[in-house]
Motif scaffolding. Structure first.
Motif, PDB file in Angstrom:
ATOM      1  N   VAL A 130       7.082  -4.341  -1.379  1.00  0.00           N
ATOM      2  CA  VAL A 130       4.943  -4.824  -1.370  1.00  0.00           C
ATOM      3  C   VAL A 130       4.805  -4.677   0.070  1.00  0.00           C
ATOM      4  CG1 VAL A 130       3.489  -7.179  -1.714  1.00  0.00           C
ATOM      5  CG2 VAL A 130       5.999  -6.268  -3.044  1.00  0.00           C
ATOM      6  N   SER A 131       5.048  -5.103   1.382  1.00  0.00           N
ATOM      7  CA  SER A 131       4.158  -5.172   2.446  1.00  0.00           C
ATOM      8  C   SER A 131       5.153  -4.771   3.860  1.00  0.00           C
ATOM      9  CB  SER A 131       3.076  -5.620   2.648  1.00  0.00           C
ATOM     10  OG  SER A 131       4.058  -7.414   2.527  1.00  0.00           O
ATOM     11  N   ARG A 146       6.142  -3.752   7.769  1.00  0.00           N
ATOM     12  CA  ARG A 146       6.114  -2.530   9.439  1.00  0.00           C
ATOM     13  C   ARG A 146       7.531  -2.253   9.380  1.00  0.00           C
ATOM     14  NH1 ARG A 146       5.253  -8.267   9.978  1.00  0.00           N
ATOM     15  NH2 ARG A 146       6.571  -9.180  12.015  1.00  0.00           N
ATOM     16  N   TYR A 193       4.916   1.028   0.104  1.00  0.00           N
ATOM     17  CA  TYR A 193       4.407  -0.793  -0.316  1.00  0.00           C
ATOM     18  C   TYR A 193       3.569  -0.535  -1.232  1.00  0.00           C
ATOM     19  CZ  TYR A 193       7.275  -1.209   3.817  1.00  0.00           C
ATOM     20  OH  TYR A 193       7.859  -1.327   5.033  1.00  0.00           O
ATOM     21  N   ARG A 194       3.170  -1.157  -1.521  1.00  0.00           N
ATOM     22  CA  ARG A 194       2.351  -1.085  -2.869  1.00  0.00           C
ATOM     23  C   ARG A 194       1.411  -2.463  -3.369  1.00  0.00           C
ATOM     24  NH1 ARG A 194       3.493  -5.285  -6.343  1.00  0.00           N
ATOM     25  NH2 ARG A 194       5.806  -5.958  -6.883  1.00  0.00           N
ATOM     26  N   GLY A 195       1.740  -3.537  -2.093  1.00  0.00           N
ATOM     27  CA  GLY A 195       1.077  -4.259  -1.952  1.00  0.00           C
ATOM     28  C   GLY A 195       0.709  -5.805  -3.018  1.00  0.00           C
ATOM     29  N   GLN A 200       1.385  -9.443  -3.622  1.00  0.00           N
ATOM     30  CA  GLN A 200       2.811  -9.932  -4.109  1.00  0.00           C
ATOM     31  C   GLN A 200       1.970 -10.370  -4.768  1.00  0.00           C
ATOM     32  OE1 GLN A 200       5.889  -9.961  -3.680  1.00  0.00           O
ATOM     33  NE2 GLN A 200       6.118 -11.973  -4.042  1.00  0.00           N
ATOM     34  N   VAL A 246      10.692  -6.503   5.769  1.00  0.00           N
ATOM     35  CA  VAL A 246       9.375  -5.887   4.540  1.00  0.00           C
ATOM     36  C   VAL A 246       9.873  -6.650   3.880  1.00  0.00           C
ATOM     37  CG1 VAL A 246      10.061  -4.200   2.880  1.00  0.00           C
ATOM     38  CG2 VAL A 246      10.687  -3.855   4.777  1.00  0.00           C
ATOM     39  N   ARG A 247       8.575  -7.151   2.898  1.00  0.00           N
ATOM     40  CA  ARG A 247       8.859  -7.803   1.872  1.00  0.00           C
ATOM     41  C   ARG A 247       9.186  -6.745   0.328  1.00  0.00           C
ATOM     42  NH1 ARG A 247       3.355 -11.835   2.935  1.00  0.00           N
ATOM     43  NH2 ARG A 247       3.890 -12.876   5.256  1.00  0.00           N
TER      44      ARG A 247
END
Length: 252
Positions: free
Chosen positions: A99-100, A102, A113-115, A117, A211-212
Motif C-alpha cells: 500500500v505505502s 519508504r 505501492y498502490r496506496g 489503505q 512498508v504497509r
C-alpha cells in the motif's frame, strides 16, 4: 517492482532442524535459475518471536516478490520450494498487496505501492533495519523493549522478526487489526520523545525500510495461532472478508 508479495513462515522439528539450516545456507544451489532469485529470500528467524540475536534454527521466513502472479504457482512446484515446505511441521502464508512505504532492501526498491489503505481493514507492517556495525550493541539493547510492547498490544495478533544476518539486520513482520491500532502503537510516545529517538538513532542504521501491506489472503496452520484465527473468523462473519479459507498444507 511488483504488487504481489508473499511471506511464508515455516517451522521445523526434530531431525528436520539441521536440514532446514543447511537449506538456508545453500539455497542458491537449490534455486532454479529461471526463478527470480534476486526477489526470493529465505531467511532465519531469531529466538523469542524472532527478536533475539540468538537464532531459532527451527524457524524460517521465505519472502518473494513477483511481477507475474503466475510465478508464485511456478515457485510452489519448484524443487527449491518443495525442499523448504515439505519437511516443515508448521506453515503460515501471507499474500499481500503493498500500500505505502519508504526505504530500500539491499539498495533495491522491491515494492510498487498502490496506496488507498482502508482504515478499518487489517494490515501488515514490514520494517527492516541494516545496522551500522559500530552501533549494533546499542541497537540490540533497544530491541527487547519493542518486543515487549508488541506482545502487550491487543491489536497485534501476530509478529515475528527475521533477517539475513543475525547481528546486522533485523526485519519485523506484524499483523494489525486496523490502521488506528497500528498508529497508536507507532506513535505511542510524545512528539518530543519521537524526535529525540529519531535523532539518536540516525547514525545507527545504514539502511532502513517501512512498508504497509493490505492482506489479500492468509493460509496455513492457523489453529496454532488463536488470535489470528479469531481475527479471520470475525472477518468471515463481516460483509468485507479479506481472508480466504484454503487447505493448510501447501508443500505439494
Amino acid at each position: 517492482m511488483s504488487r504481489l508479495v508473499v511471506f511464508s513462515f515455516f517451522r521445523y522439528s526434530g531431525l528436520r532442524v539441521p536440514d532446514a539450516f543447511l537449506r538456508m545456507g545453500f539455497q542458491r544451489f537449490l534455486m532454479d535459475r529461471r526463478l527470480l532469485a534476486g526477489r526470493i529470500r529465505l531467511m532465519g528467524c531469531g529466538g523469542g518471536d524472532g527478536f533475539s540475536v540468538v537464532p531459532d534454527l527451527g524457524a524460517y521466513c521465505l519472502m518473494r516478490v513477483f511481477a507475474d502472479p503466475g510465478d508464485e504457482a511456478r515457485l510452489r512446484r519448484s524443487r527449491f520450494y518443495r525442499a523448504v515446505a515439505d519437511a516443515s511441521s508448521e506453515q503460515l502464508h501471507f499474500t499481500l498487496n503493498p500500500v505505502s512505504g519508504r526505504g530500500t532492501w539491499g539498495g533495491e526498491a522491491l515494492f510498487e505501492y498502490r496506496g488507498g489503505q482502508q482504515p478499518d481493514r487489517p494490515l501488515v507492517v514490514l520494517t527492516r533495519a541494516r545496522v551500522a556495525p559500530t552501533r549494533a550493541r546499542a541497537f540490540w539493547n533497544s530491541v527487547p523493549e519493542i518486543r515487549r510492547q508488541l506482545r502487550e498490544t491487543p491489536g497485534c495478533p501476530y509478529h515475528v522478526g527475521f533477517g539475513e544476518h543475525p547481528l546486522l539486520t533485523l526485519a519485523t513482520f506484524s499483523v494489525w487489526e486496523d490502521l488506528s491500532r497500528m498508529q497508536a502503537f507507532a506513535y505511542r510516545t510524545t512528539p518530543h520523545h519521537r524526535a529525540g529517538r529519531a535523532s539518536s538513532q540516525e547514525d545507527w542504521l545504514s539502511e532502513s525500510m517501512f512498508v504497509r501491506f493490505a492482506i489479500e489472503r492468509i493460509e496455513g496452520d492457523l489453529e496454532r495461532y488463536p488470535r489470528l484465527a479469531a481475527l479471520m473468523e470475525s472477518l468471515e462473519r463481516s460483509a468485507k472478508p479479506i481472508f480466504s479459507a484454503a487447505p493448510p498444507r501447501l508443500g505439494v
